[in-house]
Design an enzyme around this catalytic site. Sequence first.
Site, PDB file in Angstrom:
ATOM      1  N   GLU A 202       0.829  -1.207   0.000  1.00 44.80           N
ATOM      2  CA  GLU A 202       0.000   0.000   0.000  1.00 44.80           C
ATOM      3  C   GLU A 202       0.859   1.251   0.000  1.00 44.80           C
ATOM      4  O   GLU A 202       1.917   1.279   0.627  1.00 44.80           O
ATOM      5  CB  GLU A 202      -0.851   0.055   1.280  1.00 44.80           C
ATOM      6  N   HIS A 614      27.682  -8.529  46.965  1.00 45.02           N
ATOM      7  CA  HIS A 614      28.923  -7.789  47.226  1.00 45.02           C
ATOM      8  C   HIS A 614      29.382  -7.992  48.668  1.00 45.02           C
ATOM      9  O   HIS A 614      30.575  -8.093  48.935  1.00 45.02           O
ATOM     10  CB  HIS A 614      28.726  -6.296  46.938  1.00 45.02           C
TER      11      HIS A 614
END
Length: 673
Positions: A202, A614
């Site tokens: 289109e 950590h």
Amino acid sequence: MSAAAGTPAEGGGDRPWQSYHTAYTNAKAGMEGVDKEKVQKVIYEMSKGSKYFENEQRKEALTKQKIEYLRAQCATLTDNDISHFQKVAEKKMLELEASRDLSKIWLHTDMDAFYAAVETLEDPSLKGKPLAVGSMSMIATASYEARKFGVRAAMPGFIGCKLCPGLVFVRPNFERYTHYSELTRKVFQRYDPNFIATSLDEAYLNITNVCIERGITGEEVATELRAAIHQETGLTCSAGVAPNRMIAKVCSDINKPNGQFILPNDREAVLTFVSTLPIRKIGGIGKVTEQMLRQVLGISTCQEMLQKAAFLCALFSEGSADFFLSVGLGLGGTETPEQRQRKSISCERTFTATSDSSLLFDKLANLAENLTDDLQKEGLKGKTLTLKLKTADFEVRTRAVTTRGYINSKEDILIYATKLLKAEMPLSLRLMGLRMSQLHDEKDDSSTSTQKTLDIFFRSSGNDLNVNGANVQSSTNTSGQDISPISVTTKDEYLVHDAGTSASTDQQDFFVHDESIFIPEQRNLVSYSNEAVLSNPVIDDALGEAKLDDVTPSAKVMNAEKFDDVCQLTSHEATASSSKPGQQLWIDDYVCSICGFELPPGFEEERQEHSDFHLAESLQHEETVDSKRPISNERLAERSCSTTPTPKKKLKSSKEGKHIPIDAFFAKCNKNL
DNA sequence: TCGGGAAGGACCC
DNA sequence: GGCCAGGGTCCTTCCTAC
């Protein structure tokens, strides 16, 4: 929510199929002679009782609720209100009318049953046969022979088979369609170099100049263009010519296939045209909007929009009301818009429903890879990653996260996608998708985004990636069998990796052995990142008593690129959110000051895990400072990307989250009425 | 009060 | 006899932080 509100009997009495509307029960071009009731009955009979059907009923019930809500609101409007909104509407219509531009000629062209036509062209034996391009699951396009049976695009193949027992299926071949699409575009180019392609088949063309320069009409241009398309591709198309794009699109559908319709550039002609035009023909008005307008205000044609203008202004948002009034006046776009930047890019895959997390993560990795390919092909990066999930019951959920910087690597995408999916587990899925939005052109990448630099940072460590581009991460079940469905790599691992490879050219500093990462001495996360932190007074201050003296010399030899990165990271204000204040911070409430891993606000549980990691790391370091014990990849993985079902604070789902469920919303609204 | 993020949904082919 | 219902994009609405 119960689907009771949408039981078929309520909607259709002894003909329940009449109330079962799907996207494909609507007529498309080529379906004019179809026995609509028969088609609806077949679809209903094949659908009822399925999970899909139940979900459709649920959605239908929601639409009904919306309609009831609007009706109730409508009923509360006083004469004064209506008079007020009438004035508002009239003013708006005058403004819109003043903007009417009849000087442009637009042509909309639409290829006829494009995919099916291309397949027939390539294989003439298909000519004249009812053809469906697609699969038993979904039909992408149906030939006009198939449409006579009620078969159409967006319909499941098995229903198509029932409607048309001789239906021939062809698998889609998009390379082929793209080739033919390019041929058509070469023709469009000759008529409007700035034509707007809306899909492979289109396009909109502003033919004003061609008409003026060559002294021909829009009709002549349409005839000529269609002939050229046919000559150069062997395919037919239909065209519509009108003063604006909205009307031109409607026009191209009128004489489909292989036809054209021309609407003159005349106000009266336009108003007459839209006076009886069903609203559903307008692009942007779908099944739901049509139902709402019809059932609440009795609007079924465009002209009725004008008659009910006051109610449209009273019930809908300003933008929606403006759109509806434009439709009523037959107005649409007349200027060629600026090249539109795409706003998002996504991919999704449907599969047999499964709750097997291994399979799901595997599919997620594939999606991340596909999305990365698409982003990189277009040179784009993005900030917001959305995970789309469709459960086995067809419920659709989306979960999104916005990253600090722009990303487009598979590794980065997978990190965030995995987090999002993990937060939803366990569940049974039949579809997963990933979408990247807030896009940014890689070429314009002059920003100082954290992620950009981290990306470069990671790229330097890409040598040890497996085929998926991620580090191999081994996990085992209680029997010791490897159950890792995919390779999930956290940034922690990348940082470990890179810290080793680029902190020293000595390959003995870091090596992979038996899928375990060995990190000799202190060249680990803590020591590396402390080095980074050392260089920044903001972090220095924030860290306070943090131990900074255990940095090995080799770790101090930092890659300049990385150093810059970390300086950038630390240029933001640091905010502490660690369980151990003074050791770990979330810089700018986002980036881990120790390793640079990003976790946005909202991932509190993950942050806690990360902080714990950590903490454990530093404790382990203290314990083993002389033992030089290697840390396995597996153990790192456990810490940084735990799959243990800790009592996670889930991302809010639609049912329990910040959004009021629709039923509650309406109950609340009703109370206020 | 406003802007941005998140979620859902409408629409298109 | 059971199974089989897409993929992509954009817009609207709601929430919350500022």
